[in-house]
Write an enzyme that holds these catalytic residues in place. Structure first.
Site, PDB file in Angstrom:
ATOM      1  N   GLU A  21      68.775 -33.567  16.395  1.00 32.69           N
ATOM      2  CA  GLU A  21      69.226 -34.085  15.101  1.00 32.69           C
ATOM      3  C   GLU A  21      70.667 -34.583  15.210  1.00 32.69           C
ATOM      4  O   GLU A  21      71.420 -34.201  16.118  1.00 32.69           O
ATOM      5  CB  GLU A  21      69.114 -32.988  14.031  1.00 32.69           C
ATOM      6  CG  GLU A  21      69.583 -33.380  12.626  1.00 32.69           C
ATOM      7  CD  GLU A  21      68.812 -34.541  12.016  1.00 32.69           C
ATOM      8  OE1 GLU A  21      68.999 -35.672  12.521  1.00 32.69           O
ATOM      9  OE2 GLU A  21      68.063 -34.323  11.050  1.00 32.69           O
ATOM     10  N   HIS A  68      59.882 -30.783  12.268  1.00 35.90           N
ATOM     11  CA  HIS A  68      59.726 -29.330  12.365  1.00 35.90           C
ATOM     12  C   HIS A  68      59.400 -28.712  11.005  1.00 35.90           C
ATOM     13  O   HIS A  68      59.639 -29.308   9.945  1.00 35.90           O
ATOM     14  CB  HIS A  68      61.009 -28.700  12.912  1.00 35.90           C
ATOM     15  CG  HIS A  68      62.199 -28.950  12.031  1.00 35.90           C
ATOM     16  ND1 HIS A  68      62.466 -28.218  10.894  1.00 35.90           N
ATOM     17  CD2 HIS A  68      63.191 -29.874  12.123  1.00 35.90           C
ATOM     18  CE1 HIS A  68      63.573 -28.666  10.326  1.00 35.90           C
ATOM     19  NE2 HIS A  68      64.036 -29.670  11.042  1.00 35.90           N
TER      20      HIS A  68
END
Length: 394
Positions: free
Chosen positions: A274, A198
């Site tokens: 994550e 990202h």
């Protein structure tokens, strides 16, 4: 008892274990040395099948202690290992939480009476003898054979200071990774995962832990600009056929910007999130070092260690990513899919594809909005095609 000196013998046990995949094909090595002369008295090694790295290390410790007891049950033993986890746990300074290691640690503690065994952590470079034995055992297992002491070169390598050559299994593993790109055409097109980290969030430039258990920040203005640039780059390539993103805000936002440019929908997969960094969320590395030094040392030393407060270990992340990989490969055979994820998951995809050890996670740089790629073939082979590409951001 040693009749010449009138006291018990003193031995040094050096032990190690390894797992090619963690969990994966594993083995241990152990050596018993005379503490006074440094002479090698016993070498032991064994292929264990598929277990974790830490279990293999404990099995190596057990083998070394048992070998020392067979030489002299009254001896004193000093254990030297490069596994900080095993050393700290057996020294009683760290708790043993993992169910696979508790019985092994209990068994190891019973080989000699309490107080007769001491433990010391040593750097890996000083544990070459046991490490080489463990690799010989894994090589033998890969050939469908049992390790034999007559084939050992571990002591020779250590004594002469020679640098060990790549093991047979290491060479075969490298060939497996490299060969799919040259594979026969009847294997069909691979499932290719383009791995996009990202764009930046407000926490990224500050290098703060930002996992799945924190504030879930959105992209910063810089991060949105990065996402636009990577979207333009992928549009020019024209190869992406589907987009799958982590459920966190920063990945969904990055994926949405790319999807709008490519005219695709975004699917969300929980497996791409994550790692949860527990109480470390939002802190810098230096702040964690100051507040939780023991927990940080444990985390750096072992993939099984969790961040403070019950976060997710790298071993748990690895298992999650392996399962996600298998599911997505099956769903997207022959297609090119953009996976929008985070630092740890992307590094884990790459580590697993390369067959690299867990500590390799600390040796990769992965920039915001960078691209990496792995191709997965029908025969189970994987080929890393791209790593940390950022030319589109310039």
């Amino acid at each position: 008892m040693d009749g010449a000196r009138g006291r018990a013998r003193e031995y040094v046990v050096e032990a190690d274990g390894g797992s090619r995949g963690n969990p994966g094909p594993a083995g241990y090595g152990a050596v018993v040395l005379d503490a006074a002369t440094g002479e090698t008295l016993v070498e032991a090694a064994e292929y264990l099948g598929v277990v974790t790295n830490n279990v293999a290390e404990y099995r190596g410790l057990l083998a070394g202690l048992r070998a020392a007891r067979e030489l002299d049950p009254d001896a004193g033993v000093h254990v030297r290992m490069d596994s900080k986890l095993v050393v700290e746990q057996m020294s009683g300074r760290w708790k043993i939480k993992h169910p696979d290691m508790k019985p092994l640690a209990t068994e190891a503690a019973r080989v000699f009476p309490p107080g007769r065994v001491t433990y010391e952590w040593i750097p890996r470079a000083e544990n070459k003898h046991a490490d080489r034995l463990a690799n010989e055992a894994m090589d033998a297992g890969a050939r469908g054979e049992q390790w034999s002491p007559s084939d050992s070169t571990a002591d020779l390598d250590t004594a002469t200071g020679a640098v060990p050559t790549a093991s047979d299994a290491d060479v075969r593993a490298a060939q497996t990774v490299a060969s799919p790109g040259w594979g026969p055409p009847d294997m069909g097109a691979p499932a290719t995962f383009v791995l996009l980290r990202h764009g930046e969030t407000p926490l990224t430039p500050q290098k703060r832990f930002s996992g799945s258990g924190g504030s879930d920040p959105s992209l910063s203005p810089v991060g949105r600009e990065q996402a636009e640039k990577v979207a333009a780059n992928l549009a020019r390539r024209g190869t992406v056929e589907a987009i799958v993103a982590s459920p966190l805000a920063r990945t969904r936002e990055t994926a949405g910007i790319v999807a709008a440019r490519l005219g695709l929908e975004v699917a969300v997969d929980e497996g791409l999130r994550e790692t949860d960094f527990g109480a470390w969320e939002g802190l810098t590395f230096g702040e964690v070092r100051e507040r939780y030094p023991d927990d940080l040392d444990a985390w750096l030393a072992s993939p099984d260690a969790e961040p403070t407060g019950g976060g997710e270990s790298f071993a748990a992340t690895g298992a999650r990513i392996a399962a996600t990989r298998d599911r997505l490969v099956a769903a997207h055979a022959g297609r090119t899919v953009l996976l929008v994820s985070h630092v740890t998951p992307i590094k884990t995809f790459l580590r697993l594809a390369l067959g690299a050890p867990p500590e390799s996670l600390f040796r990769m740089e992965l920039s915001a909005a960078s691209l990496s790629a792995v191709a997965y073939y029908a025969d189970g082979g994987a080929s890393v095609r791209l790593f940390n590409e950022t030319s589109h951001l310039r």
